[in-house]
Design an enzyme around this catalytic site. Structure first.
Site, PDB file in Angstrom:
ATOM      1  N   GLY A 153      55.956  34.106  38.411  1.00 31.79           N
ATOM      2  CA  GLY A 153      56.920  33.846  39.471  1.00 31.79           C
ATOM      3  C   GLY A 153      56.523  34.491  40.779  1.00 31.79           C
ATOM      4  O   GLY A 153      57.223  34.365  41.779  1.00 31.79           O
ATOM      5  N   CYS A 201      57.164  47.695  34.668  1.00 30.79           N
ATOM      6  CA  CYS A 201      58.017  46.524  34.896  1.00 30.79           C
ATOM      7  C   CYS A 201      59.351  46.611  34.178  1.00 30.79           C
ATOM      8  O   CYS A 201      60.348  46.066  34.656  1.00 30.79           O
ATOM      9  CB  CYS A 201      57.280  45.252  34.501  1.00 30.79           C
ATOM     10  SG  CYS A 201      56.987  45.065  32.720  1.00 30.79           S
ATOM     11  N   ASP A 231      50.604  35.712  43.328  1.00 32.23           N
ATOM     12  CA  ASP A 231      49.254  35.721  42.762  1.00 32.23           C
ATOM     13  C   ASP A 231      49.089  34.671  41.667  1.00 32.23           C
ATOM     14  O   ASP A 231      48.130  33.890  41.682  1.00 32.23           O
ATOM     15  CB  ASP A 231      48.922  37.113  42.209  1.00 32.23           C
ATOM     16  CG  ASP A 231      48.848  38.171  43.294  1.00 32.23           C
ATOM     17  OD1 ASP A 231      48.442  37.828  44.418  1.00 32.23           O
ATOM     18  OD2 ASP A 231      49.192  39.337  43.020  1.00 32.23           O
ATOM     19  N   SER A 232      50.014  34.647  40.725  1.00 32.24           N
ATOM     20  CA  SER A 232      49.895  33.677  39.639  1.00 32.24           C
ATOM     21  C   SER A 232      50.105  32.246  40.145  1.00 32.24           C
ATOM     22  O   SER A 232      49.546  31.294  39.585  1.00 32.24           O
ATOM     23  CB  SER A 232      50.888  33.994  38.520  1.00 32.24           C
ATOM     24  OG  SER A 232      52.224  33.965  38.977  1.00 32.24           O
ATOM     25  N   LEU A 280      56.200  33.932  30.700  1.00 34.48           N
ATOM     26  CA  LEU A 280      56.502  34.750  29.533  1.00 34.48           C
ATOM     27  C   LEU A 280      57.835  35.447  29.726  1.00 34.48           C
ATOM     28  O   LEU A 280      58.002  36.245  30.651  1.00 34.48           O
ATOM     29  CB  LEU A 280      55.397  35.790  29.313  1.00 34.48           C
ATOM     30  CG  LEU A 280      53.987  35.251  29.076  1.00 34.48           C
ATOM     31  CD1 LEU A 280      53.026  36.398  28.796  1.00 34.48           C
ATOM     32  CD2 LEU A 280      53.969  34.242  27.939  1.00 34.48           C
ATOM     33  N   ALA A 313      49.279  31.474  33.181  1.00 32.19           N
ATOM     34  CA  ALA A 313      50.400  32.397  33.052  1.00 32.19           C
ATOM     35  C   ALA A 313      51.041  32.564  34.425  1.00 32.19           C
ATOM     36  O   ALA A 313      50.399  33.002  35.375  1.00 32.19           O
ATOM     37  CB  ALA A 313      49.914  33.743  32.524  1.00 32.19           C
ATOM     38  N   MET A 314      52.314  32.204  34.556  1.00 30.91           N
ATOM     39  CA  MET A 314      52.988  32.191  35.850  1.00 30.91           C
ATOM     40  C   MET A 314      54.183  33.136  35.819  1.00 30.91           C
ATOM     41  O   MET A 314      55.202  32.862  35.184  1.00 30.91           O
ATOM     42  CB  MET A 314      53.421  30.770  36.205  1.00 30.91           C
ATOM     43  CG  MET A 314      52.254  29.791  36.254  1.00 30.91           C
ATOM     44  SD  MET A 314      52.730  28.102  36.736  1.00 30.91           S
ATOM     45  CE  MET A 314      53.149  28.351  38.467  1.00 30.91           C
ATOM     46  N   CYS A 317      49.953  45.917  27.432  1.00 33.69           N
ATOM     47  CA  CYS A 317      50.497  44.573  27.605  1.00 33.69           C
ATOM     48  C   CYS A 317      49.375  43.544  27.689  1.00 33.69           C
ATOM     49  O   CYS A 317      49.462  42.467  27.096  1.00 33.69           O
ATOM     50  CB  CYS A 317      51.373  44.513  28.853  1.00 33.69           C
ATOM     51  SG  CYS A 317      52.183  42.915  29.107  1.00 33.69           S
TER      52      CYS A 317
END
Length: 363
Positions: A9, A198, A12-13, A32, A6-7, A101
């Site tokens: 942007g 977010c 960390d990811s 996502l 899961a990226m 989430c």
């Protein structure tokens, strides 16, 4: 293994995906899309899921040489997270959308879709650790970097989800992650972290709720029932709140007042002195266990906020209901929040707080 990374942007990811590639997994990057009207550019460090973020994730995936896709989950995010957030506040509760989430989107919708497509697991940039126990079970533990530990918001994960999850950053501090990103040549190495809620980019939760629920004038009362002020909507208040009450100082006798209760049915906000905020008895529903449910009364650490302190406690389960008795009083505990239980660094499970009180016989 075939792994969906899961990226978002962010840095960390990006490093999490890189580490999964280094470990020899067959990695596919997935961003996502959670906003139905994604902004072109990020307005601040609060927002996420912008077109810019998707582009940042794609460029990192290109550098890693892995396929990259954008999965549209905006409709489900709205139904499961945003609509639930509004409904909870309208009912006088204080929800934690990050836990929901993780439960409903990242480790339900995302993981389920990944498994359906033939992948073996999902990897994210959360700061937490998975430790394999002697019997082969996978346990969820706190991260090494306590300042960034995100095990609290992962407390909704169950054993079958942990068996299909990777958190590659849990053994590393945030400064080390940024340095690793720079060494890898990732341009997101210095990108600011997103924070707060977010989908409320400017951080003004009260105005955001007002835009959706409208103004609903009502009374602010003290614990005797005397009206001491007015508000534009009880949904905008939460237990423990002190600022933003809009009360004249001469009505308070120089003593600070806090929200001690939000009565949604009567649209009333009740205020009182700090001593009235202390509770030690918590009842939670919607129990989620990261392994087997505890048997009998067990000693645990209880954490009520994402960055709150862990409080020694005892807890016992009764089906889907969890009872927690804190060894010391905690303030500002509101229905709708989550209590996450720990055994040392291991996450035992979590529940959504439904009732709080002061049990004077405890302890």
């Amino acid at each position: 293994m075939r792994v969906v990374a899961a990226m978002s942007g962010g840095v960390d990811s990006a490093v999490a995906a890189a580490r999964m590639v280094d470990a020899g997994h067959e990695v596919v990057g997935v961003h996502l899309a959670l906003s139905q009207n994604a902004a072109t550019l990020r307005e601040s460090a609060r927002g996420c899921c912008t077109v810019e973020d998707a582009g940042d994730a794609r460029r990192v995936a290109d550098m890693l040489g892995v396929p990259f896709y954008v999965w549209d989950m905006a409709a489900r995010f709205k139904a499961d997270i945003i609509d639930d957030f509004v409904a909870e506040y309208a009912a006088g509760r204080t929800p934690n959308p990050c836990l929901r989430c993780n439960e409903k989107i990242k480790f339900a919708a995302l993981l389920d879709k990944a498994l359906a497509l033939g992948f073996d697991a999902v990897a994210t940039g959360h700061y937490a650790q998975i430790v394999e126990a002697r019997d082969g079970r996978r346990e969820l533990h706190r991260a090494v970097d306590m300042a960034k530990d995100q095990s609290y918001v992962l407390g909704v994960l169950e054993a079958h989800q942990l068996a299909r999850s990777f958190f590659p950053l849990g053994d590393t501090t945030k400064p080390q992650i940024r340095e690793e990103a720079r060494a890898r040549g990732f341009f997101v190495a210095s990108k600011p972290d997103s924070h707060d809620i977010c989908f409320i980019a400017d951080g003004n939760t009260r105005q955001w709720l007002t835009d959706r629920l409208g103004e609903q004038p009502g009374a602010i009362v003290d614990t005797s029932g005397a009206v001491v002020g007015e508000h534009a909507g009880a949904y905008a208040y939460t237990v423990g709140q002190r600022r933003g009450l809009g009360l004249a100082k001469d009505t308070l006798d120089g003593v600070p007042r806090y929200v001690v209760e939000v009565e949604a049915p009567t649209n009333t906000v009740v205020i009182g002195t700090r001593d009235l905020l202390g509770v030690n008895a918590i009842t939670g529903s919607h129990a989620r266990w990261c392994g087997a449910a505890p048997e009998g009364v067990v000693s645990v650490g209880a954490q009520i906020r994402a960055h709150g302190e862990e409080v020694p406690a005892t807890a016992w389960a009764d089906g889907d209901v969890v009872h927690v008795r804190l060894d010391e009083r905690a303030r500002g505990v509101a229905p709708g929040q989550s209590v996450v239980l720990y055994d040392g660094t291991r996450v035992v499970g979590s529940a959504t707080i439904s009732e709080v009180s002061l049990d004077r016989t405890a302890g």
